[in-house]
Design a protein around this motif. Structure first.
Motif, mmCIF file in Angstrom:
data_model
loop_
_atom_site.group_PDB
_atom_site.id
_atom_site.type_symbol
_atom_site.label_atom_id
_atom_site.label_comp_id
_atom_site.label_asym_id
_atom_site.label_seq_id
_atom_site.Cartn_x
_atom_site.Cartn_y
_atom_site.Cartn_z
ATOM 1 N N MET A 256 0.833 -0.721 0.324
ATOM 2 C CA MET A 256 -0.114 0.134 -0.034
ATOM 3 C C MET A 256 0.571 1.674 0.124
ATOM 4 S SD MET A 256 -3.208 -0.380 -0.430
ATOM 5 C CE MET A 256 -3.534 1.279 -0.123
ATOM 6 N N ALA A 257 1.960 1.093 1.355
ATOM 7 C CA ALA A 257 3.087 2.700 0.535
ATOM 8 C C ALA A 257 3.330 2.989 -0.891
ATOM 9 C CB ALA A 257 4.109 2.204 1.830
ATOM 10 N N ILE A 258 3.761 1.597 -1.293
ATOM 11 C CA ILE A 258 4.405 1.361 -2.700
ATOM 12 C C ILE A 258 3.058 2.376 -3.595
ATOM 13 C CG2 ILE A 258 5.023 0.316 -4.680
ATOM 14 C CD1 ILE A 258 6.025 -1.478 -2.517
ATOM 15 N N THR A 259 1.728 1.625 -3.658
ATOM 16 C CA THR A 259 1.214 2.306 -4.306
ATOM 17 C C THR A 259 1.380 4.103 -3.824
ATOM 18 O OG1 THR A 259 -0.396 1.593 -3.317
ATOM 19 C CG2 THR A 259 -0.018 0.354 -4.915
ATOM 20 N N ILE A 260 0.562 4.141 -2.559
ATOM 21 C CA ILE A 260 0.059 5.600 -2.590
ATOM 22 C C ILE A 260 1.551 6.867 -3.514
ATOM 23 C CG2 ILE A 260 0.596 7.595 -0.294
ATOM 24 C CD1 ILE A 260 -1.136 5.353 0.547
ATOM 25 N N ALA A 261 2.857 5.945 -2.897
ATOM 26 C CA ALA A 261 3.645 6.593 -3.626
ATOM 27 C C ALA A 261 4.258 7.179 -5.345
ATOM 28 C CB ALA A 261 5.260 5.977 -3.280
ATOM 29 N N LEU A 262 3.324 6.003 -5.578
ATOM 30 C CA LEU A 262 3.677 6.145 -6.971
ATOM 31 C C LEU A 262 2.232 6.850 -7.522
ATOM 32 C CD1 LEU A 262 3.630 2.183 -8.149
ATOM 33 C CD2 LEU A 262 4.816 4.259 -8.409
ATOM 34 N N ALA A 263 1.206 6.695 -6.488
ATOM 35 C CA ALA A 263 0.224 8.515 -6.873
ATOM 36 C C ALA A 263 0.446 9.745 -7.005
ATOM 37 C CB ALA A 263 -0.996 7.833 -6.350
ATOM 38 N N ILE A 264 1.036 9.604 -5.912
ATOM 39 C CA ILE A 264 1.731 11.365 -5.335
ATOM 40 C C ILE A 264 2.814 11.700 -6.571
ATOM 41 C CG2 ILE A 264 3.521 12.262 -3.789
ATOM 42 C CD1 ILE A 264 1.940 10.689 -1.473
ATOM 43 N N TYR A 265 3.977 10.384 -6.680
ATOM 44 C CA TYR A 265 4.787 10.663 -7.779
ATOM 45 C C TYR A 265 4.245 11.294 -9.205
ATOM 46 C CZ TYR A 265 7.900 9.469 -11.564
ATOM 47 O OH TYR A 265 8.325 9.279 -12.074
ATOM 48 N N VAL A 266 3.150 10.484 -9.472
ATOM 49 C CA VAL A 266 2.353 11.140 -10.747
ATOM 50 C C VAL A 266 1.556 12.498 -10.716
ATOM 51 C CG1 VAL A 266 0.231 10.877 -12.499
ATOM 52 C CG2 VAL A 266 2.486 8.653 -11.516
ATOM 53 N N ILE A 267 0.617 12.197 -9.692
ATOM 54 C CA ILE A 267 0.811 13.972 -9.159
ATOM 55 C C ILE A 267 1.693 15.056 -9.255
ATOM 56 C CG2 ILE A 267 -0.618 15.400 -7.457
ATOM 57 C CD1 ILE A 267 -2.687 13.242 -7.378
#
Length: 503
Positions: A256-267
């Motif tokens: 879950m931490a990876i997916t949250i980080a990916l979403a923030i990265y894309v934004i």
């Protein structure tokens, strides 16, 4: 032969037979599955949508009624896991690799249909709404209903933590309840096994495409798919031999931490203003349309729209039902000590809010490309949906690093899901024992891997969706009956409490 031994024997034989059939005659199995599912959707699609909406209403009414204060366990029990860890675990079990797989592809594919009937900006808007309907509170109401019923009867009435537990506890001394419970457990095992097998295939497709991108390949080969599947099995089978305890929580938190980080990265590194507008707009529109959409069957539209509705929304609702017994038991196991109100609010809202944020981000950047770019992501989504997320990441800084993280998250989601599912299947097959034998867990793990092979051989994600739906169809009716059991159980408890009050 006792009921549990018969359940174990028949379920193992049936799943093994499906594995053999799907390997020997994959096209035949897919053709039959497609025919049955299409006929069911044609005649009972309305019932699926009505049931999903009823479960959502059921959860909300319970949460905000006096029953909402009832604790899932003894009155002095408290939750074992912190709320963030609890949400991470239920989310990774309930959605997991599907979020990674469909992050960009699903909004883009909805857009390709909607753009044939509406102006492009409106089509983009509708694409995100449709995606959020498929992944939002209706999905989690299905999970939550199953989990809530099982948890209530297990922790407050001492019933076995399996689908039959609430049925036999709500209707004690009724012989028909024993038979109905046994059949429900059997159908739940089938739905879980086929549903998780489909998720294994989805995860293998996703990881394989990510690795192919990393090594600069020209396309995923059958050998690569097989190698990744073997690697997944090699990772989760040893885990089934030991009690992982908090280890599963840590793996879920990591994914879950990876997916949250990916979403923030894309934004942050993508068109930030556009994406945040996309998230806010889609959230607001979802709030307005979530209830009406639960009753939408697209009756008066042309055949193309009707088929789209069957292939997506109806398939998703049945897909969540296929995972319902597994996710329900898993959520029940990690939810002891929470009140019904706390349980329902957490299960319905937290994953839904994250899903809207997730698809608004990844889907939003895909729609940005379709409306203001060259539209190449749409073409990739139509031809190779499992690859389009990696193509998007390749357009942003540090693509090798983010692609590696996505592959790792997909791998973790699958491993945690399969381990949890194998434990639940072994628990069901042994009559609800709290600690199933390690050997039996391994057998189920291997069978799930075999079903993954069948799904991979089926030829693509559309066939996988049909096979998952086939396994879930009978459970559509059982999950509705479970609501009746909980209503009866809560009323019995209320009457019992009233009798114990001094006059």
């Amino acid at each position: 032969m006792t009921g549990s031994r018969l359940l174990l024997g028949l379920s193992l034989v049936l799943i093994l037979a499906v594995c053999v059939w799907g390997t020997v005659d994959t096209e035949g199995l897919v053709a039959i599955a497609s025919e049955i599912v299409n006929q069911f959707f044609e005649s009972r699609g309305w019932f699926v949508m009505l049931s999903a909406s009823a479960m959502l209403a059921f959860c909300l009414i319970l949460a905000f009624s006096p029953y909402g204060t009832i604790r899932l366990g003894k009155d002095d029990d408290r939750p074992e896991f912190s709320t963030p860890s609890w949400i991470a675990m239920l989310f990774s079990a309930g959605m997991g690799v599907g979020l990674l797989f469909w992050a960009v592809a699903e909004p883009m594919l909805h857009f390709s249909i909607a753009s044939q009937y509406a102006p492009l900006p409106t089509a983009a808007y509708e694409a995100l709404v449709a995606t959020n309907i498929n992944w939002g509170v209706h999905a989690w109401a299905i999970y939550g209903t199953t989990a809530l019923v099982i948890a209530y009867f297990a922790y407050r009435r001492g019933a076995a933590m399996m689908v039959s537990g609430p049925i036999t506890a709500a209707f004690p001394d009724q012989k028909w309840a024993v038979y109905v419970g046994w059949v429900s457990d059997f159908l739940a095992i089938v739905a879980i096994a086929i549903g998780v097998g489909g998720s294994i295939a989805m995860g293998v497709f996703q990881v394989a495409d990510g690795i192919d991108v990393l090594i600069g390949g020209s396309g995923v080969t059958t050998f690569m798919l097989g190698l990744i599947l073997v690697a997944m099995v090699a990772c989760y089978v040893p885990a089934l031999l030991v009690d992982l305890g908090t280890g599963m929580s840590r793996l879920s938190n990591m994914a879950m931490a990876i997916t949250i980080a990916l979403a923030i990265y894309v934004i942050v590194l993508g068109p930030t203003q556009y994406l945040m507008n996309s998230v806010v707009n889609s959230f607001g529109e979802y709030l307005v349309r979530v209830i009406p959409s639960g009753f939408q069957t697209f009756t008066f539209y042309d055949d193309a729209v009707g088929q789209w509705f069957k292939d997506w929304t109806l398939t998703y609702m049945v897909w969540w039902i296929a995972w319902g017994p597994f996710v329900g038991v898993f959520i029940a196991q990690i939810s002891k000590g929470r009140t019904i109100r706390e349980f329902v609010i957490g299960v319905l809202l937290a994953p839904t809010i994250f899903s809207i944020f997730w698809f608004g981000t990844f889907g939003g950047i895909g729609l940005f490309d379709a409306l203001r770019g060259d539209g190449s992501l749409l073409q990739i989504a139509q031809s190779d949906p499992e690859r389009v997320t990696f193509e998007l990441l390749d357009r942003l800084p540090f693509p090798k690093f983010t692609t590696t993280l996505t592959v790792l998250a997909g791998f973790l989601f699958i491993v945690t899901s399969v381990v949890s599912a194998a434990v639940v299947l072994a628990t069901f097959a042994m009559g609800g024992v709290s600690e199933p034998k390690p050997g039996l867990k391994v057998v189920w793990g291997l069978l799930l891997g075999g079903l993954g092979v069948v799904m991979i051989l089926s030829g693509g994600i559309d066939a996988v969706k049909k096979l998952i739906a086939l396994g879930a169809l009978p459970f559509v009716f059982i999950i509705v009956f479970l609501m009746v059991c909980l209503i009866r159980g809560l009323r019995d408890e209320e009457v019992g409490n009233a009798r114990r009050q001094p006059s």
